[in-house]
Design a protein around this motif. Structure first.
Motif, PDB file in Angstrom:
ATOM      1  N   HIS A 202      39.898  42.933  27.487  1.00 18.48           N
ATOM      2  CA  HIS A 202      41.139  43.164  28.230  1.00 18.48           C
ATOM      3  C   HIS A 202      41.234  44.638  28.607  1.00 18.48           C
ATOM      4  CE1 HIS A 202      43.047  39.522  25.969  1.00 18.48           C
ATOM      5  NE2 HIS A 202      42.293  39.144  26.972  1.00 18.48           N
ATOM      6  N   MET A 203      41.219  44.903  29.909  1.00 24.49           N
ATOM      7  CA  MET A 203      41.231  46.285  30.383  1.00 24.49           C
ATOM      8  C   MET A 203      41.570  46.280  31.864  1.00 24.49           C
ATOM      9  SD  MET A 203      38.159  48.894  29.410  1.00 24.49           S
ATOM     10  CE  MET A 203      38.517  49.695  27.870  1.00 24.49           C
ATOM     11  N   PRO A 204      42.277  47.289  32.356  1.00 20.30           N
ATOM     12  CA  PRO A 204      42.625  47.308  33.777  1.00 20.30           C
ATOM     13  C   PRO A 204      41.414  47.547  34.674  1.00 20.30           C
ATOM     14  CG  PRO A 204      44.002  48.819  32.504  1.00 20.30           C
ATOM     15  CD  PRO A 204      42.901  48.394  31.622  1.00 20.30           C
ATOM     16  N   LYS A 205      41.597  47.221  35.925  1.00 20.14           N
ATOM     17  CA  LYS A 205      40.576  47.481  36.942  1.00 20.14           C
ATOM     18  C   LYS A 205      40.232  48.967  36.952  1.00 20.14           C
ATOM     19  CE  LYS A 205      39.765  46.858  41.901  1.00 20.14           C
ATOM     20  NZ  LYS A 205      40.361  46.417  43.183  1.00 20.14           N
ATOM     21  N   GLY A 206      38.938  49.267  37.083  1.00 26.75           N
ATOM     22  CA  GLY A 206      38.492  50.650  37.146  1.00 26.75           C
ATOM     23  C   GLY A 206      37.968  51.191  35.832  1.00 26.75           C
ATOM     24  N   PHE A 207      38.353  50.577  34.709  1.00 26.35           N
ATOM     25  CA  PHE A 207      37.927  51.073  33.406  1.00 26.35           C
ATOM     26  C   PHE A 207      36.726  50.321  32.844  1.00 26.35           C
ATOM     27  CE2 PHE A 207      42.151  52.662  33.948  1.00 26.35           C
ATOM     28  CZ  PHE A 207      42.136  53.903  33.335  1.00 26.35           C
ATOM     29  N   THR A 208      36.572  49.049  33.231  1.00 21.81           N
ATOM     30  CA  THR A 208      35.475  48.248  32.679  1.00 21.81           C
ATOM     31  C   THR A 208      34.113  48.757  33.148  1.00 21.81           C
ATOM     32  OG1 THR A 208      36.065  46.656  34.418  1.00 21.81           O
ATOM     33  CG2 THR A 208      36.694  46.112  32.167  1.00 21.81           C
ATOM     34  N   LYS A 209      34.038  49.291  34.356  1.00 25.37           N
ATOM     35  CA  LYS A 209      32.764  49.836  34.841  1.00 25.37           C
ATOM     36  C   LYS A 209      32.343  51.041  34.004  1.00 25.37           C
ATOM     37  CE  LYS A 209      30.379  51.150  39.111  1.00 25.37           C
ATOM     38  NZ  LYS A 209      29.538  49.950  39.188  1.00 25.37           N
ATOM     39  N   SER A 210      33.296  51.923  33.702  1.00 30.22           N
ATOM     40  CA  SER A 210      32.995  53.086  32.856  1.00 30.22           C
ATOM     41  C   SER A 210      32.605  52.648  31.453  1.00 30.22           C
ATOM     42  CB  SER A 210      34.210  54.020  32.798  1.00 30.22           C
ATOM     43  OG  SER A 210      34.442  54.613  34.061  1.00 30.22           O
ATOM     44  N   LEU A 211      33.264  51.630  30.937  1.00 26.99           N
ATOM     45  CA  LEU A 211      32.913  51.102  29.620  1.00 26.99           C
ATOM     46  C   LEU A 211      31.478  50.587  29.619  1.00 26.99           C
ATOM     47  CD1 LEU A 211      33.574  50.134  26.739  1.00 26.99           C
ATOM     48  CD2 LEU A 211      34.494  48.037  27.752  1.00 26.99           C
ATOM     49  N   VAL A 226      29.792  42.892  35.361  1.00 30.82           N
ATOM     50  CA  VAL A 226      29.200  41.753  36.075  1.00 30.82           C
ATOM     51  C   VAL A 226      29.658  41.712  37.534  1.00 30.82           C
ATOM     52  CG1 VAL A 226      31.000  40.031  35.538  1.00 30.82           C
ATOM     53  CG2 VAL A 226      28.600  39.313  35.795  1.00 30.82           C
ATOM     54  N   GLU A 227      28.782  41.198  38.400  1.00 34.58           N
ATOM     55  CA  GLU A 227      29.086  41.063  39.819  1.00 34.58           C
ATOM     56  C   GLU A 227      29.155  39.589  40.197  1.00 34.58           C
ATOM     57  OE1 GLU A 227      26.611  43.685  42.310  1.00 34.58           O
ATOM     58  OE2 GLU A 227      25.965  44.613  40.432  1.00 34.58           O
ATOM     59  N   HIS A 228      29.935  39.299  41.224  1.00 35.65           N
ATOM     60  CA  HIS A 228      30.089  37.923  41.696  1.00 35.65           C
ATOM     61  C   HIS A 228      28.739  37.360  42.143  1.00 35.65           C
ATOM     62  CE1 HIS A 228      32.090  34.437  43.204  1.00 35.65           C
ATOM     63  NE2 HIS A 228      31.748  34.665  44.475  1.00 35.65           N
ATOM     64  N   GLN A 229      28.433  36.153  41.705  1.00 35.79           N
ATOM     65  CA  GLN A 229      27.211  35.421  42.067  1.00 35.79           C
ATOM     66  C   GLN A 229      25.948  36.047  41.482  1.00 35.79           C
ATOM     67  OE1 GLN A 229      27.590  32.570  43.156  1.00 35.79           O
ATOM     68  NE2 GLN A 229      29.128  32.406  44.758  1.00 35.79           N
ATOM     69  N   GLU A 230      26.100  36.882  40.468  1.00 29.25           N
ATOM     70  CA  GLU A 230      24.942  37.505  39.831  1.00 29.25           C
ATOM     71  C   GLU A 230      24.260  36.527  38.889  1.00 29.25           C
ATOM     72  OE1 GLU A 230      23.899  41.575  37.296  1.00 29.25           O
ATOM     73  OE2 GLU A 230      25.978  41.062  37.765  1.00 29.25           O
ATOM     74  N   GLY A 243      40.913  42.859  36.092  1.00 27.96           N
ATOM     75  CA  GLY A 243      41.628  42.248  37.204  1.00 27.96           C
ATOM     76  C   GLY A 243      41.009  40.990  37.761  1.00 27.96           C
ATOM     77  N   ALA A 244      39.881  40.536  37.199  1.00 29.42           N
ATOM     78  CA  ALA A 244      39.221  39.322  37.702  1.00 29.42           C
ATOM     79  C   ALA A 244      38.838  38.414  36.547  1.00 29.42           C
ATOM     80  CB  ALA A 244      37.971  39.680  38.504  1.00 29.42           C
ATOM     81  N   HIS A 245      38.977  37.090  36.754  1.00 32.24           N
ATOM     82  CA  HIS A 245      38.463  36.128  35.783  1.00 32.24           C
ATOM     83  C   HIS A 245      36.954  36.003  35.942  1.00 32.24           C
ATOM     84  CE1 HIS A 245      42.261  34.878  34.205  1.00 32.24           C
ATOM     85  NE2 HIS A 245      42.703  34.388  35.340  1.00 32.24           N
ATOM     86  N   PHE A 246      36.257  35.854  34.826  1.00 33.06           N
ATOM     87  CA  PHE A 246      34.804  35.751  34.771  1.00 33.06           C
ATOM     88  C   PHE A 246      34.463  34.365  34.241  1.00 33.06           C
ATOM     89  CE2 PHE A 246      30.960  37.682  32.218  1.00 33.06           C
ATOM     90  CZ  PHE A 246      30.064  36.955  32.987  1.00 33.06           C
ATOM     91  N   THR A 247      33.759  33.585  35.041  1.00 33.52           N
ATOM     92  CA  THR A 247      33.283  32.281  34.595  1.00 33.52           C
ATOM     93  C   THR A 247      31.778  32.200  34.809  1.00 33.52           C
ATOM     94  OG1 THR A 247      33.756  31.271  36.758  1.00 33.52           O
ATOM     95  CG2 THR A 247      35.470  31.100  35.063  1.00 33.52           C
ATOM     96  N   VAL A 248      31.149  31.279  34.087  1.00 32.05           N
ATOM     97  CA  VAL A 248      29.702  31.095  34.157  1.00 32.05           C
ATOM     98  C   VAL A 248      29.417  29.665  34.593  1.00 32.05           C
ATOM     99  CG1 VAL A 248      27.527  31.181  32.869  1.00 32.05           C
ATOM    100  CG2 VAL A 248      29.387  32.764  32.290  1.00 32.05           C
ATOM    101  N   ASP A 260      36.826  35.329  40.068  1.00 22.43           N
ATOM    102  CA  ASP A 260      37.919  34.870  40.922  1.00 22.43           C
ATOM    103  C   ASP A 260      39.213  35.577  40.544  1.00 22.43           C
ATOM    104  OD1 ASP A 260      39.895  33.070  39.356  1.00 22.43           O
ATOM    105  OD2 ASP A 260      37.961  32.288  38.718  1.00 22.43           O
ATOM    106  N   TYR A 261      40.177  35.467  41.425  1.00 23.05           N
ATOM    107  CA  TYR A 261      41.440  36.199  41.270  1.00 23.05           C
ATOM    108  C   TYR A 261      42.606  35.226  41.170  1.00 23.05           C
ATOM    109  CZ  TYR A 261      38.330  39.981  42.353  1.00 23.05           C
ATOM    110  OH  TYR A 261      37.283  40.870  42.286  1.00 23.05           O
ATOM    111  N   SER A 262      42.361  34.073  40.547  1.00 16.78           N
ATOM    112  CA  SER A 262      43.433  33.125  40.280  1.00 16.78           C
ATOM    113  C   SER A 262      44.423  33.763  39.307  1.00 16.78           C
ATOM    114  CB  SER A 262      42.856  31.827  39.706  1.00 16.78           C
ATOM    115  OG  SER A 262      42.093  32.088  38.546  1.00 16.78           O
ATOM    116  N   PRO A 263      45.614  33.196  39.142  1.00 18.39           N
ATOM    117  CA  PRO A 263      46.658  33.846  38.330  1.00 18.39           C
ATOM    118  C   PRO A 263      46.199  34.137  36.897  1.00 18.39           C
ATOM    119  CG  PRO A 263      47.599  32.063  39.614  1.00 18.39           C
ATOM    120  CD  PRO A 263      46.114  31.963  39.794  1.00 18.39           C
ATOM    121  N   PRO A 264      46.766  35.165  36.284  1.00 17.99           N
ATOM    122  CA  PRO A 264      46.439  35.472  34.886  1.00 17.99           C
ATOM    123  C   PRO A 264      46.723  34.282  33.976  1.00 17.99           C
ATOM    124  CG  PRO A 264      47.664  37.274  35.874  1.00 17.99           C
ATOM    125  CD  PRO A 264      47.707  36.145  36.861  1.00 17.99           C
TER     126      PRO A 264
END
Length: 359
Positions: A202-211, A226-230, A243-248, A260-264
């Motif tokens: 759980h982290m805001p947009k912009g911080f997960t890349k630095s992590l 992770v990137e979409h369709q990777e 800010g994005a849901h991650f599914t596999v 995807d950006y479906s509701p939290p």
């Protein structure tokens, strides 16, 4: 009702006044003092003995990172960082989390945020949560601080599960205290681990890349946002972007990441439940699911679905090392967990279920 004494540290007199006013509105919180830099903060901590410290990072004389390291080495206290949303601000925030800060709040518009009221409730909530944080584990842990300081763990002393031909995937969910916990776990996984690792922090947009970049510099495995369709590969850890849901999803012989950006879900995006539920659909895979430090119960519903569909081993972080025991506690209470282990044993336990490696 617990009384929380707070020291507010910021080089801006305006910000000190605004933060003090916001926190003082809550009946549980008393601002016992303010400090204009890290050196001033260390002196005020000795004098005023606050319960929680709010800390700016960019300050003259002694910055927030230097002050934080000294606090955690000499007089550990729960620290909430106030961060800017710039790239440098994100990188400093990740360092602060790994030095021992409990949590952070982002200033909406830079160091002097005239619109700080937008995060007022979040700031109050995080100060209250920090006052209950478990610093015992933080005091015990020693982490590598520079690239190349990886120390391999010997897995020969644990009982490794027999290796099977079925492919495996590791899925990890964590929140408050997670950056430090992830560093402890991922730096002790071997480069040749025969599974992809998918993570929601759980982290805001912009911080997960630095992590991800910080962890990648410290680990034998690769770590990335992770990137979409990777396509997901063994020996790599993939962190959901803020800010994005991650599914596999399974596609022919490979696994593909979907964002995807479906509701939290229950206030979270990314959500551990959403990730775990998608992993539960991977019928040809054995799953190792990990729940670590964090507030609330995110991950428990997803873990239930993983267990119902079989071939899942679940590991929860124990109360003794979890900065916040909420997420692991919920999973344990639901009787979904196979192993409850302190953070320093987490990597070993994951490898036990990967099977046939490192021995």
């Amino acid at each position: 009702m617990k009384h929380i004494k707070v020291l507010v540290v910021d080089d801006s007199a305006f910000m000190r006044k605004v933060i003090t006013d916001f926190l003082s509105e809550h009946p549980q919180i008393e601002v016992v003092g303010t400090a204009r830099n890290g050196k001033d903060a260390l002196e005020k901590i000795s004098l005023l003995r606050p319960t929680v410290v709010t800390m700016d990072v960019e300050m003259p004389v002694m910055n927030g990172l230097e002050a934080l390291k000294t606090i955690m080495e000499t007089n550990p206290l729960p620290v909430v960082i106030l961060s800017s949303t710039t790239k440098e601000g994100a990188e400093n925030t990740i360092l602060a989390m790994q030095y021992g800060a409990v949590d952070f709040v982002t200033k909406p518009s830079g160091n002097i945020s005239l619109d700080l009221y937008k995060v007022k409730e979040q700031l109050i909530e995080k100060v209250i949560l920090a006052s209950c944080a478990n610093l015992h584990g933080i005091k015990k842990q020693k982490f590598p601080q520079t690239t190349g300081s990886y120390r391999p763990v010997s897995y020969s002393r644990i009982e490794v599960q027999p290796s099977t031909k079925r492919k495996k995937i590791v899925c990890i969910g964590t929140s408050t205290g997670g950056p430090r916990a992830l560093q402890q776990v991922l730096t002790h996984l071997p480069k040749q681990i025969a599974a992809p690792i998918v993570i929601v922090q759980h982290m805001p947009k912009g911080f997960t890349k630095s992590l991800a970049q910080r962890l990648d510099s410290l680990c034998q495995i690769s770590v990335k946002e992770v990137e979409h369709q990777e396509e997901l590969k063994e020996g790599t850890a993939y962190i959901a972007p803020g800010g994005a849901h991650f599914t596999v999803i399974s596609s022919r012989r490979s696994l593909i990441a979907h964002l995807d950006y479906s509701p939290p879900r229950n206030g979270h995006r990314p959500s551990v439940d959403v990730l775990f539920e998608s992993v539960s659909e991977l019928q040809e895979y054995e799953k190792i699911a990990v729940i670590m430090t964090g507030m609330g119960a995110d991950g428990t519903a997803g873990l239930k679905m993983l267990k119902e569909r079989g071939l899942t081993k679940a590991i929860a972080e124990s109360e003794e090392t979890a900065v916040v025991f909420g997420m692991p506690k919920a999973a344990i209470a639901a009787q979904l967990v196979d192993d409850v282990v302190p953070l320093e044993q987490m990597a070993e336990t994951i490898m036990k279920y990967i099977g046939g490696q490192g021995v």
